[in-house]
Design a protein around this motif. Sequence first.
Motif, PDB file in Angstrom:
ATOM      1  N   ILE A  76       0.839  -1.202   0.000  1.00 53.13           N
ATOM      2  CA  ILE A  76       0.000   0.000   0.000  1.00 53.13           C
ATOM      3  C   ILE A  76       0.874   1.253   0.000  1.00 53.13           C
ATOM      4  CG2 ILE A  76      -1.749   1.281   1.291  1.00 53.13           C
ATOM      5  CD1 ILE A  76      -2.701  -1.411   2.409  1.00 53.13           C
ATOM      6  N   TRP A 120       0.894   4.074  -2.892  1.00 54.44           N
ATOM      7  CA  TRP A 120       0.596   5.463  -2.551  1.00 54.44           C
ATOM      8  C   TRP A 120       1.722   6.383  -2.991  1.00 54.44           C
ATOM      9  CZ3 TRP A 120       3.468   8.785   0.424  1.00 54.44           C
ATOM     10  CH2 TRP A 120       2.879  10.035   0.671  1.00 54.44           C
ATOM     11  N   GLN A 126       1.532   6.983  -6.744  1.00 60.18           N
ATOM     12  CA  GLN A 126       0.439   7.880  -7.120  1.00 60.18           C
ATOM     13  C   GLN A 126       0.688   9.315  -6.664  1.00 60.18           C
ATOM     14  OE1 GLN A 126      -3.109   6.107  -5.532  1.00 60.18           O
ATOM     15  NE2 GLN A 126      -3.117   4.400  -6.989  1.00 60.18           N
ATOM     16  N   ALA A 127       1.396   9.477  -5.545  1.00 59.92           N
ATOM     17  CA  ALA A 127       1.655  10.818  -5.016  1.00 59.92           C
ATOM     18  C   ALA A 127       2.844  11.496  -5.686  1.00 59.92           C
ATOM     19  CB  ALA A 127       1.883  10.738  -3.508  1.00 59.92           C
TER      20      ALA A 127
END
Length: 397
Positions: free
Chosen positions: A239, A243, A246-247
């Motif tokens: 996860i 994340w 994507q960030a």
Amino acid sequence: MIFVFVMTPLLGYLAQLGFAPLMALAGLLVLPVMGRPRTPAAPTLMLLLLAIWAAFSMTWSPAAPPPGSLKDYGDVEKVTAVKLFLQLALYGAAAAAALRLSTRGADRVATVMGFGVLALAVLVGLDALTGAALFQKFRVLSGDPIRPDLAKVKISIGCYVMAVMFWPAAVALAQRGKQAAVVLLLAGVLTASVLASADSCLVALAAGAVVWLLVKGLGKVGGRLLTLAIALPFMVAPIAVLWAIQAGVWGWLHGLVPASWDARLNIWAFAADHIQDHPFRGWGLDASRTFGDAIPLHTHNAQLQLWLELGAVGAALAGAFFCWLAHGVTRAAETDRGGAAMSGAALTSYLVIGALSFGVWQEWWIAVGALTVVACVAVRLSSGEYSNELVEISPNG
């Protein structure tokens, strides 16, 4: 146990893969003194369930051997699922037998261990200064010459052993009034790691030092913080990677790190993406080997490899085992902060290296973990301050 640690500097320098047969032999040799098998202790049960789940996952793993290919013992022995059960029995027996050492016996074992790791650090450190010239001469004498660049890689593997074993070795030497030897040990490990480009060893030592300070200074609170720090990666590793991608953090990291770490980032991103396909059961044991150039052999991260191959079930079982070890550090901190800090630092160094360098199922690296447990037990028993909680589990192995 003395034999094991006499062999440690020899194998740590010349043949690190030999730690697997060494610990297997140790397990076989101690079986006659282990007594009648009893109900498995909690950590043994966790690892047994992990091995069973890993074996079951072979029913859907793309790396499962074809039907009819296991024709003799040699073929069966190469199957990772089979080796996991053998390692649990033999390495586990060696670690459990260490709890049966007398204080006097543990003192002898800890002394040999401390000076053995010191010898390894001095040897590897000096050879790293010469560009692995001595190692090359050994290979020529053995009839198997090696290129200078490959020789440098070979001696760098010993750095990983030293980075984990540094903590019990340093404490063993300090207990015997050899503070100068501790300084020499640290200098050897750092010199070898820097010159051999073993970056993860330096990270492991730094992380271990932080944990040592936490447990030594805060006692049980430091142990609880260690348990939390160990649990989080097993719970959220994929996860966290997704994340970060994507960030935009992942792209930023790519621009900062050298080539070897850049390759790791690519592998971790690929693994995290494919974990989403089978998040609960995983792709199956050894599936990491089937993705071609995207994952060369393994993910170079224990938590991601467990999630990728064995899913949430495998990651939870492995995480529970290491959290149990961290909880043991917390309990030990009540009566022996120094010993607890040593054990916590060694555990941290092992996990950090596993999160950056080696595959989860590499026999020699699992054997080094068992070897470190034996070393920490011997040091704490030799001081006469070993916690009652750990002594109580000895009949159960």
